[in-house]
Motif scaffolding. Structure first.
Motif, PDB file in Angstrom:
ATOM      1  N   ARG A 214       0.841  -1.195   0.000  1.00  0.00           N
ATOM      2  CA  ARG A 214       0.000   0.000   0.000  1.00  0.00           C
ATOM      3  C   ARG A 214       0.873   1.241   0.000  1.00  0.00           C
ATOM      4  N   LEU A 215       0.421   2.248  -0.735  1.00  0.00           N
ATOM      5  CA  LEU A 215       1.113   3.531  -0.800  1.00  0.00           C
ATOM      6  C   LEU A 215       0.849   4.316   0.469  1.00  0.00           C
ATOM      7  N   THR A 216       1.892   4.859   1.068  1.00  0.00           N
ATOM      8  CA  THR A 216       1.762   5.671   2.273  1.00  0.00           C
ATOM      9  C   THR A 216       2.370   7.032   2.038  1.00  0.00           C
ATOM     10  N   GLU A 217       1.939   8.015   2.839  1.00  0.00           N
ATOM     11  CA  GLU A 217       2.507   9.366   2.751  1.00  0.00           C
ATOM     12  C   GLU A 217       2.810   9.861   4.145  1.00  0.00           C
ATOM     13  N   GLY A 218       3.932  10.518   4.283  1.00  0.00           N
ATOM     14  CA  GLY A 218       4.326  11.089   5.559  1.00  0.00           C
ATOM     15  C   GLY A 218       5.788  11.417   5.551  1.00  0.00           C
ATOM     16  N   ALA A 219       6.207  12.202   6.526  1.00  0.00           N
ATOM     17  CA  ALA A 219       7.597  12.653   6.578  1.00  0.00           C
ATOM     18  C   ALA A 219       8.558  11.482   6.657  1.00  0.00           C
ATOM     19  N   ASP A 220       8.129  10.378   7.290  1.00  0.00           N
ATOM     20  CA  ASP A 220       9.014   9.233   7.465  1.00  0.00           C
ATOM     21  C   ASP A 220       8.604   8.048   6.583  1.00  0.00           C
ATOM     22  N   ALA A 221       7.706   8.278   5.632  1.00  0.00           N
ATOM     23  CA  ALA A 221       7.253   7.184   4.779  1.00  0.00           C
ATOM     24  C   ALA A 221       8.429   6.612   3.994  1.00  0.00           C
ATOM     25  N   ALA A 222       8.493   5.293   3.912  1.00  0.00           N
ATOM     26  CA  ALA A 222       9.628   4.653   3.234  1.00  0.00           C
ATOM     27  C   ALA A 222       9.242   3.242   2.818  1.00  0.00           C
ATOM     28  N   GLY A 223      10.121   2.647   2.063  1.00  0.00           N
ATOM     29  CA  GLY A 223      10.001   1.255   1.693  1.00  0.00           C
ATOM     30  C   GLY A 223      11.369   0.618   1.801  1.00  0.00           C
ATOM     31  N   THR A 224      11.460  -0.662   1.548  1.00  0.00           N
ATOM     32  CA  THR A 224      12.753  -1.324   1.590  1.00  0.00           C
ATOM     33  C   THR A 224      12.795  -2.393   0.511  1.00  0.00           C
ATOM     34  N   GLY A 225      13.993  -2.649  -0.003  1.00  0.00           N
ATOM     35  CA  GLY A 225      14.149  -3.647  -1.049  1.00  0.00           C
ATOM     36  C   GLY A 225      15.574  -4.145  -1.107  1.00  0.00           C
ATOM     37  N   ASP A 226      15.762  -5.297  -1.740  1.00  0.00           N
ATOM     38  CA  ASP A 226      17.084  -5.875  -1.898  1.00  0.00           C
ATOM     39  C   ASP A 226      17.127  -6.580  -3.244  1.00  0.00           C
ATOM     40  N   GLY A 227      17.495  -5.851  -4.291  1.00  0.00           N
ATOM     41  CA  GLY A 227      17.551  -6.420  -5.623  1.00  0.00           C
ATOM     42  C   GLY A 227      17.136  -5.401  -6.660  1.00  0.00           C
ATOM     43  N   VAL A 228      17.011  -5.861  -7.916  1.00  0.00           N
ATOM     44  CA  VAL A 228      16.567  -5.011  -9.016  1.00  0.00           C
ATOM     45  C   VAL A 228      15.067  -5.238  -9.205  1.00  0.00           C
TER      46      VAL A 228
END
Length: 713
Positions: A214-228
């Motif tokens: 889900r898409l989030t919005e905020g000053a600390d909004a982030a995601g994480t990934g490992d790869g292409v």
């Protein structure tokens, strides 16, 4: 972008106002004053924004006491730093502004207020004129807003963050590809935490992330990934789809190598060094989230006619699909022949900057084109043009040797000029990778005409050869060629004679330019025959066609068969083409095969016109509103239709000769339903009682060939 546009509009309108004032300086006062008082909304006003298309809030202020400036509402964040500008109503002339809640929601996002949360904005007004600007001296009004929960799409979206390829500096953030409708896409590598932001400039910005898709919005909004990954952000659906690209391989169709993995080079680009010989078919195979994909050509078979002639072009675009049961050959590209045994790096480019996802080649030699040395014709050579079929002049030069990879990949273009300085080009002839090219006398006739050499006169052309290596070009020195233009190339052509439709009269053929003419007409086997002439009087020059060649003669031609013909005369080349036209009919996709008896035959009326009166074009159980025309041309089924095919519904009766109903032929996709399709009036769709008259006008007397449906009921 919106802020920049608003500023540009302010400056533009201010410039117009200043220009108007300078024309009446003894009457108008060009001075202006700032807005002294802000009226509404009042300081401290609170508003819950709602997600409704027409929800709005009015801003109002007192007009300037001096002059008539252009007004702009300026928005500030909680720290009173500017975050946006909106031009006032009526192009900045009114002392008010109607703001949609959706616009305020976006401004609040730029101020760092999160969805479904409240925060403070400030607003004031700028007055501007002639490039000058004055902010209101009044204290900005505070506006407390609560954003609605859903997330509005920004104009642009960027990738940033410690775990992204592009680092944490917003200025280095990478802009994603904009797909429209609130969707953004990028192929990129992540090694940890990342975010999306709506702008890469200094100042307040919106920050987005992803949590469980889900898409989030905020000053600390982030995601994480490992790869292409291929990342698709969809603001309308509120989702972020991250598909992991496990591998991309170069797939040589003749002998696929399972170990031919391409190296990821960053920014959506993969590379691999290759050398090939033998079969030239290839594509790319990808594994994404455990599923096999083909990144290949747009159709299952690239025909030789579709092959690229150079190293760039639309034929290099990637089309992506699941592999499924597709065999090792389908959806393959084809290397051009000059690449055989040339070591190069093949590059798959899915970067967001690229116009489309495509592939290309890189080489390990200096990409610098080399001028060639000309061989023939000699400098100051001369040629007298004639209309003999097959007459030509060969131009040759010393091409670079194929043993040199750079030479093997250099293509050539013969360029003609009207001046010795080689500045005014009047014609070009592609030679591809060859060291010579033939130019027909008819082509030279057209080039001489473009250079301003008078008909039947003598003048000078200049020629040189352009070498092209990838995107680099070089031009050889030039040579002079003195040209005497063809004698008597007709500027008009007519058909006459007892075996023609026109008897002793004269019918003009349609002029196609440069001595070319065509006509659709009926010929009979009358023993008196027919002629072509260059005028419509008895003293006109006469021509006959024998064995596909045009010859000047007072004799007549006797047709071997009574039929309707398409006739093309090319006096420059001295050639002619006659093709028999049979069985002209109107049809829609519904009746192509299912109801062949409903193909409406169009009787020939004369002078290139076919016409059917009072016919019913529809069956009750079929309602397709597309149509086109078929005929057998020398026994081959040929489509006459639109280019391109019409789309949408036709809701009003068109006038005769409406440009949308212009007829082209042959349409390449003979059996296709969309290619070349015109549209029938929507009100007639599927009705088996409404009648029409159908006219196909291929007469040389009309500016463009067209068809006309006259609706009778």
């Amino acid at each position: 972008m919106k802020n920049i546009l608003n500023k540009l509009v302010v400056l533009l309108l201010a410039g117009f106002a200043l220009a108007a004032c300078t024309e009446h300086t003894e009457y108008d006062d060009t001075g202006f004053s700032a807005v002294e008082k802000l009226l509404y909304p009042s300081d401290g006003y609170a508003l819950d924004l709602i997600e409704q298309a027409d929800a709005n809030l009015y801003f109002e202020w007192e007009v300037s006491k001096v002059g008539t400036p252009v007004y702009t509402v300026v928005f500030l964040d909680a720290a009173k730093k500017e975050i946006g500008r909106y031009l006032a109503d009526n192009n900045g002339q009114k002392s008010s502004l109607k703001m949609l809640h959706s616009q305020l929601n976006a401004i609040a996002g730029d101020a760092g207020i999160e969805p479904d949360a409240a925060g403070d904005l400030y607003w004031t007004v700028s007055a501007g004129l002639g490039g000058a600007e004055q902010l209101s001296p009044a204290e900005p009004h505070k506006l407390t807003v609560k954003r609605y929960a859903s997330i509005d799409a920004p104009y642009h979206l960027y990738v940033t963050g410690e775990g992204s390829e592009f680092g944490t500096d917003p200025a280095a953030a990478k802009q994603m590809r904009e797909l429209g409708d609130g969707k953004f896409e990028i192929y990129t590598r992540f090694t940890g935490s990342f975010s999306f932001i709506n702008r890469n400039a200094a100042g307040s910005k919106r920050t987005f992330g992803v949590a469980e898709g889900r898409l989030t919005e905020g000053a600390d909004a982030a995601g994480t990934g490992d790869g292409v990954y291929r990342v698709l952000v969809d603001f309308k659906a509120g989702t972020v789809k991250m598909e992991k690209i496990e591998s991309v391989k170069y797939h040589w169709c003749w002998t696929p190598d399972p170990d031919a993995v391409m190296e990821y080079a960053g920014n959506g680009v993969w590379k691999r060094q290759i050398t090939w010989d033998g079969d030239n078919r290839y594509r790319f195979d990808a594994v994404i989230d455990g599923t096999d994909y083909i990144w290949g050509y747009s159709s299952s078979d690239m025909s030789d006619s579709d092959m690229p002639s150079g190293l760039t072009g639309p034929q290099y675009r990637l089309s992506m699909r699941e592999t499924g049961n597709i065999n090792q050959w389908d959806y393959s590209f084809k290397h051009i022949a000059v690449l055989r045994n040339v070591t190069c790096t093949i590059v798959v480019d899915c970067s967001p900057e690229a116009e489309a996802y495509y592939h290309r080649y890189e080489f390990d030699f200096a990409p610098e084109a080399t001028p060639v040395t000309l061989i023939s014709p000699d400098d100051n050579a001369s040629v007298v043009l004639n209309a003999q079929a097959g007459a030509k002049l060969t131009f040759a030069w010393n091409k670079l040797p194929d043993s040199d990879p750079a030479g093997k990949l250099t293509s050539y273009t013969l360029v003609f000029y009207s001046d010795a300085a080689l500045e005014k080009a009047v014609g070009r002839k592609e030679a591809q990778y060859n060291g010579s090219v033939d130019v027909s006398f008819s082509e030279l006739e057209s080039i001489a005409d473009a250079a301003g050499i008078a008909a039947e006169g003598t003048g000078d052309l200049y020629w040189a050869v352009e070498s092209k290596l990838l995107s680099w070009t070089a031009l050889s020195s030039g040579r002079k060629l003195t040209v005497t233009r063809m004698k008597g190339i007709p500027t008009a052509a007519y058909i006459t004679g007892a075996a023609s439709e026109f008897g002793s009269g004269y019918q003009a053929l349609k002029a196609l330019g440069a001595g070319k003419f065509e006509i659709f007409t009926k010929l009979t086997t009358d023993a008196a025959g027919y002629n072509f002439t260059d005028g419509d009087t008895a003293d006109a020059r006469k021509f006959v066609v024998e064995g596909g060649a045009i010859r000047e003669s007072d004799a007549s031609v006797v047709s071997s068969e009574e039929a309707i013909y398409y006739i093309l005369l090319d006096f420059g080349a001295g050639t002619a083409k006659l093709q028999k036209i049979e069985n002209m009919r109107y049809l829609s996709p519904n009746v192509k095969t299912q109801h062949t008896e409903k193909q409406i035959k169009l009787p020939y009326q004369g002078n290139g016109i076919w016409y059917a009166a009072g016919v019913v074009p529809y069956l009750r159980d079929w309602d397709d509103d597309r149509y086109f025309f078929w005929a057998e041309v020398d026994g081959v089924k040929t489509k006459f239709g639109a280019n391109p095919g019409m789309t949408g519904d036709l809701n009003s009766k068109p006038a005769e000769n409406d440009s949308r109903f212009r007829v082209f032929w042959p349409i390449a996709d003979v059996n296709g339903d969309d290619a070349g399709a015109f549209k029938m009036l929507h009100a007639y769709r599927g009705n088996d009682s409404k009648r029409v008259n159908i006219k196909l006008n291929m007469s040389p007397d009309t500016e463009h060939y067209y068809n006309y449906i006259e609706y009778l009921d």
